[in-house]
Each structure stands twice: as structure tokens, then as C-alpha cells.
Design an enzyme around this catalytic site. Structure first.
Site, PDB file in Angstrom:
ATOM      1  N   ASP A 150      -1.588  48.676 -10.258  1.00  0.00           N
ATOM      2  CA  ASP A 150      -1.317  47.923  -8.807  1.00  0.00           C
ATOM      3  C   ASP A 150      -2.287  47.030  -8.467  1.00  0.00           C
ATOM      4  O   ASP A 150      -2.688  46.697  -7.259  1.00  0.00           O
ATOM      5  CB  ASP A 150      -1.161  48.972  -7.766  1.00  0.00           C
ATOM      6  CG  ASP A 150      -0.131  50.165  -8.244  1.00  0.00           C
ATOM      7  OD1 ASP A 150       0.859  49.664  -8.743  1.00  0.00           O
ATOM      8  OD2 ASP A 150      -0.456  51.279  -7.838  1.00  0.00           O
ATOM      9  N   SER A 195      -5.753  43.440  -5.023  1.00  0.00           N
ATOM     10  CA  SER A 195      -4.759  44.763  -4.683  1.00  0.00           C
ATOM     11  C   SER A 195      -3.625  44.512  -4.324  1.00  0.00           C
ATOM     12  O   SER A 195      -3.402  43.912  -3.393  1.00  0.00           O
ATOM     13  CB  SER A 195      -5.773  45.627  -3.827  1.00  0.00           C
ATOM     14  OG  SER A 195      -5.060  46.617  -3.333  1.00  0.00           O
ATOM     15  N   ARG A 196      -2.575  45.103  -5.062  1.00  0.00           N
ATOM     16  CA  ARG A 196      -1.247  44.955  -4.794  1.00  0.00           C
ATOM     17  C   ARG A 196      -0.908  45.631  -3.588  1.00  0.00           C
ATOM     18  O   ARG A 196       0.463  45.466  -3.032  1.00  0.00           O
ATOM     19  CB  ARG A 196      -0.384  45.020  -5.866  1.00  0.00           C
ATOM     20  CG  ARG A 196      -0.646  43.894  -6.928  1.00  0.00           C
ATOM     21  CD  ARG A 196       0.428  44.025  -8.054  1.00  0.00           C
ATOM     22  NE  ARG A 196      -0.335  42.924  -9.280  1.00  0.00           N
ATOM     23  CZ  ARG A 196      -1.060  43.364 -10.338  1.00  0.00           C
ATOM     24  NH1 ARG A 196      -0.975  44.381 -10.323  1.00  0.00           N
ATOM     25  NH2 ARG A 196      -1.297  42.271 -11.010  1.00  0.00           N
ATOM     26  N   VAL A 197      -1.535  46.737  -3.242  1.00  0.00           N
ATOM     27  CA  VAL A 197      -1.154  47.280  -1.859  1.00  0.00           C
ATOM     28  C   VAL A 197      -1.730  46.729  -0.726  1.00  0.00           C
ATOM     29  O   VAL A 197      -1.318  46.777   0.298  1.00  0.00           O
ATOM     30  CB  VAL A 197      -1.935  48.817  -2.162  1.00  0.00           C
ATOM     31  CG1 VAL A 197      -1.665  49.572  -0.932  1.00  0.00           C
ATOM     32  CG2 VAL A 197      -1.204  49.572  -3.345  1.00  0.00           C
TER      33      VAL A 197
END
Length: 523
Positions: free
Chosen positions: A354, A379-381
Site C-alpha cells: 500500500d 503511502s496509499r492510506v
């Protein structure tokens, strides 16, 4: 094998009739390089555990009760035979030896008593602190939790590293790749993250699992020493499969680590697991696969290497409240060659995770440690896993740093810069300095907020660039000693309230007045 797994296997064996047990015996026909070819064993299962026996008269129960029994793992099911890797001393396995099927997928012992211990890839203690009484076992391979069993990642996992917590935040249940060349500080980031969990309240502190795959035993021993010295082994488990051990055990180590992690996650606890590193894991799997005569693919890796890592990392999750809400956060490490992120294994793992924290060797050589490249790292979050306090102060820092890197490169070719560009470059230099951090010195998020806020507000504009780190250290000591209510408020509220911000502004002003000698630029 642990006593718990032996007892469990005995119960399973009792379900079979004596005739069935006789039919589930094979013979070793060939042994070489930790791989054995077996004739017989009709009805064998993929990833099934087998045991080697030198006496036909012994029953399966008697064989597995032997503490020196050698086990194997079936990995190839062929038309006329099966192939298995030997999980133990290969010198003791000879042609003509009997092989007995257990009918069970390979399992490892799991228990609360693993915390604070160092174990091998079979979950057996190797730290000379006595045996571990296992209360349960977990299969090394299992299907990951489905979408409906999971909940969104929204709780931060603080690393204690300013550059990560401010720009590339990690949430509990996330998979964040740490990638970079050799000797750029990948393991240091992972170990600092473990050390920083001491700053978390005891009820919110995750259990940490460090999996050393193909590392030197001296390196692992040094990490364990550092963790013990700083009292971090109280909540840490180390799984070690060193470079001197067979490829089969290096292959098993991360699966053992995640099996232990799932035991705690299913109890509603948060777990942080570090795989150091999956490059060596891929090499071990390639070695095994070539010996098993599987067809090689790109870079001689087997075709299912992507599937291997994806089913490992997919087991990281944040469970919903019906399943007690536990989580596994994974920090896999990948080593690149000359910064080549387009190689086979790096691209595989980047696509599974992620986000990634990219460590740049050029930044490292310039003295910027941790050498995190803010432009490539992501960071894909994202900010969903940040506390409000960090989100408020760190909103613009990533953009400003990325702009500074471009201007810094441009500055090499141009001497005449306009005042705005010069100001941006000077600001960027000070931001870069404030993000520097010493090894094994993680900061609680409340201290990070104060540190970054002071840089964003322009406090260091009147200070020499080389003095920024020294001034920051004095500032944090000053606030900790005389204005500690600021830290306490940020930690309790997890937010920078207006009232606290006013107190912080006053504290910064007061510090600057009492340490005015540090804020005079040399002409």
C-alpha cells in the site's frame, strides 16, 4: 517439534486405521541439496508435513514422538513420485529411508510465551532461555481474510521517525514497503519503529515480530541486544533463519512469522511484523524451485514468486469488530541494485503493498539520515492514518521538500537567483535538517509535532543550517522541562488545539529570547 504439535498429530493419527497408516508410507529414492525424491505416499497433499524414519517397526505416533525426528515439506506432486524439502539436517537422510505421511499441513507452535524470545523458522527457541510451552498451533499457509472481514485502516502506527510520520504515514493493518540499496538504513527504520512502540500507551502498544531472512547471525544478535538494552524485547518476538541455514528454512521464516502474528490478531491485538528482507526470501525460493526442477522464468525466478509474496502480504489486515478488531501491519524490506526499482522482485512487491518508503543512496551519502526520498515515497492510506495534530503541522512539508529538491538541482547551473527562489531554498535546507534523526532515537508524535511546527513557523530562519539539529534538541528539552503541559496536551488530545498552539507559540518565543545567541546568521 513442540509437544503441543506432537499431541495434535497423535490425535489426528488415531482417526486412521492401521491399514491406512501402512498405506501412507513411502521410500526416499534420491537425496541432493536439501531436496528428496520419494516413491509412494499416494494421496499426499501439497504443503503436507512428512516425517523420516529409519525403522519400519515404529508407528507414526512413535516416530513423531522422537525429539530428534526430521520433518519435510511436500512441494512437488508429480506423476510417479513426489519431491519434498528437508527441514533439518540433510546429512541424516539416506536413500531407502522410510517416509511417513502425517496428513496435516505444516504447522508451527504459537503462544503468548513467545513474546520476548528468539525462535527459528519452525518456532523452536534458539536463545538458550529454555523451552516454550506452546498452547496452540497455526498452519503456515492459510487463506487470507476476505474484504467483508476487514475494516478501513484509520489508526496510526507511529514509527517515531519524523519524515515518515509526517509525510508517509503508516496505519495499523497497512503494508508499507521499505526499499533501497544496501547500507542505506532500511533495517534501522524497522528497528526504530519497534523501539518507538515504547512511547505508545501499554493498552495500545502492538506486539512486534522481526523476521530475519538470510541475515548474518551477528547482525540479528546485535538487533536483539539493542532491543533488550532498550527494554523493547518485552513486546517483541524475533524469528531468525540465518544465511547459514538451508534455503527451506529461509523460505519458511516469513510464513512462521505471519502465523504467529495471526494468533495475536485473532485475539484482538495489534501486531507489527517486519520481513528483513524479501529479496533474500525470493532468492531462497528460487534456489529451492530450481532444485525441484520447476521451470525458471524472468531473472530465473519461478513463475509463482509473485503469488508467493502476495499470499504472504495479503494476510496483513485490520479485522472488523465482529472478529475482535485486531490487525497485522507489515513492513517488508526489499534491497535494490543501484536504485533500480524496475527489477522483477521490487516491482512485484511494490504492486502488492500500500505504498513504499524509498531510501536514496545519494541523500544518504550527503548525510541526510534517514535518507527518505520524499518525491518517490508514497503511502496509499495517507492522512487517513494520521493523528489530527501531525496532519495540521505536516500538510505542506512534503510539497515544500519536493520543490526544494528540484530547486537544489537547478541551483547547480545558475548563480543568479531571485530572492523568492533563494528564500525557498533556505527554507528547504532547514526543513531537510529538521527531518534528520539519529539511529535508535525515535520521537513520540507529540515531540514530532512541536519539532515540525517550529520549522514550519519559521523559527529556524535566523539560525545557521548546521545548527538546526542542535537547536531542535535544546528546544525539546526546554519544553519537556519547563512547558511539559504542551506535550501532555498533544498526546492526550492527539490534536493541536488553539489553546495548546498559543502556549506553543509563547514557548517558542520564550526559548528564542533565552537562547538568542543561537539565532544569529553569520555574515
Amino acid at each position: 517439534m513442540s509437544d503441543f504439535i506432537i499431541e495434535k498429530l497423535k490425535k489426528e493419527i488415531e482417526k486412521f486405521s492401521p491399514k491406512t497408516e501402512v498405506e501412507r508410507i513411502g521410500t526416499v529414492t534420491k537425496v541432493a541439496d536439501g531436496i528428496c525424491e520419494i516413491d509412494g505416499l499416494d494421496g499426499a497433499l501439497m504443503s503436507e508435513m512428512i516425517v523420516f524414519s529409519d525403522q519400519e517397526s515404529k508407528t507414526l505416533s512413535e516416530t513423531i514422538s522422537n525429539p530428534d525426528v526430521i520433518t519435510g515439506l511436500i512441494l512437488n506432486l508429480e506423476e510417479d513420485s513426489i519431491k519434498a524439502v528437508i527441514l533439518g539436517d540433510t546429512q541424516k537422510i539416506k536413500e531407502g529411508m522410510l517416509v511417513k505421511s502425517t496428513g496435516q499441513i505444516l504447522s508451527v507452535s504459537v503462544s503468548e510465551k513467545l513474546i520476548g524470545r528468539v525462535v527459528n523458522a519452525l518456532s523452536e527457541p534458539i536463545d538458550d532461555e529454555g523451552s516454550i510451552d506452546a498452547s496452540d498451533s497455526r498452519k503456515i499457509e492459510r487463506t487470507a481474510y476476505g474484504v467483508m472481514d476487514r475494516s478501513p485502516v484509520d489508526t496510526p502506527l507511529h514509527t517515531g521517525i519524523k519524515a515518515i510520520d509526517s509525510m508517509i504515514p503508516i496505519g495499523r493493518g497497512q503494508r508499507e514497503l521499505i526499499i533501497g540499496d544496501r547500507y542505506t538504513g532500511k533495517t534501522t527504520i524497522a528497528v526504530d519503529t519497534i523501539l518507538n512502540q515504547k512511547n505508545e500507551p501499554e493498552g495500545e502498544r502492538p506486539i512486534c515480530i522481526y523476521v530475519a531472512i538470510g541475515q548474518k547471525e551477528s547482525k540479528t544478535a546485535r538487533i536483539v541486544y539493542d532491543l533488550k538494552k532498550r527494554e523493547a524485547m518485552k513486546y517483541t518476538i524475533v524469528v531468525s533463519a540465518s544465511s547459514s541455514e538451508p534455503a527451506s528454512l529461509q523460505f519458511l521464516a516469513p510464513f512462521t512469522g505471519v502465523a504467529i502474528a495471526e494468533y495475536f490478531m485473532e485475539k484482538g491485538k495489534d501486531v507489527l511484523i517486519i520481513y528483513d528482507d524479501l529479496s533474500k526470501h525470493a532468492v531462497a525460493y528460487r534456489q529451492m524451485s530450481l532444485l525441484l526442477r520447476r521451470p525458471p522464468g524472468r531473472e530465473a525466478y519461478p513463475g509463482d514468486i509473485f503469488y508467493l509474496h502476495s499470499r504472504l502480504l495479503e494476510r496483513s489486515a485490520k479485522l472488523n469488530k465482529k472478529l475482535k478488531g485486531g490487525s497485522i501491519t507489515a513492513l517488508p524490506i526489499i534491497e535494490t541494485q543501484e536504485g533500480d526499482v524496475s527489477a522483477y522482485i521490487p516491482t512485484n512487491v511494490i504492486s502488492i503493498t500500500d505504498g513504499q518508503i524509498f531510501l536514496n543512496s545519494d541523500l544518504f551519502n550527503k548525510g541526510l539520515k534517514p535518507a527518505i526520498d520524499a518525491g518517490i515515497s508514497v503511502s496509499r492510506v495517507g492522512s487517513a492514518a494520521q493523528t489530527k495534530a501531525v496532519k495540521k503541522v505536516a500538510g505542506k512539508i512534503k510539497l515544500q521538500l519536493a520543490q526544494f529538491r528540484e530547486l537544489e538541482a537547478f541551483m547547480q547551473f545558475s548563480q543568479d537567483l531571485d530572492p523568492d527562489t533563494k528564500a525557498s531554498i533556505e527554507k528547504g535546507r532547514r526543513l531537510s535538517e529538521i527531518l534528520k534523526q539519529k539511529n535508535n532515537n525515535p520521537l513520540g508524535f507529540e515531540k514530532q509535532v512541536v519539532s515540525i511546527y517550529s520549522a514550519i513557523s519559521g523559527m529556524f530562519d535566523d539560525a545557521e543550517v548546521d545548527d538546526v539539529v542542535k537547536i531542535e534538541g535544546k528546544l525539546l528539552c526546554y519544553i519537556g522541562d519547563q512547558k511539559d503541559e504542551i506535550f501532555k496536551s498533544i498526546k492526550k488530545e492527539k490534536d493541536l488545539t488553539k489553546e495548546t498552539e498559543e502556549k506553543l507559540k509563547e514557548a517558542l518565543k520564550s526559548f528564542k529570547e533565552t537562547h538568542s545567541e543561537l539565532f544569529t546568521l553569520k555574515k
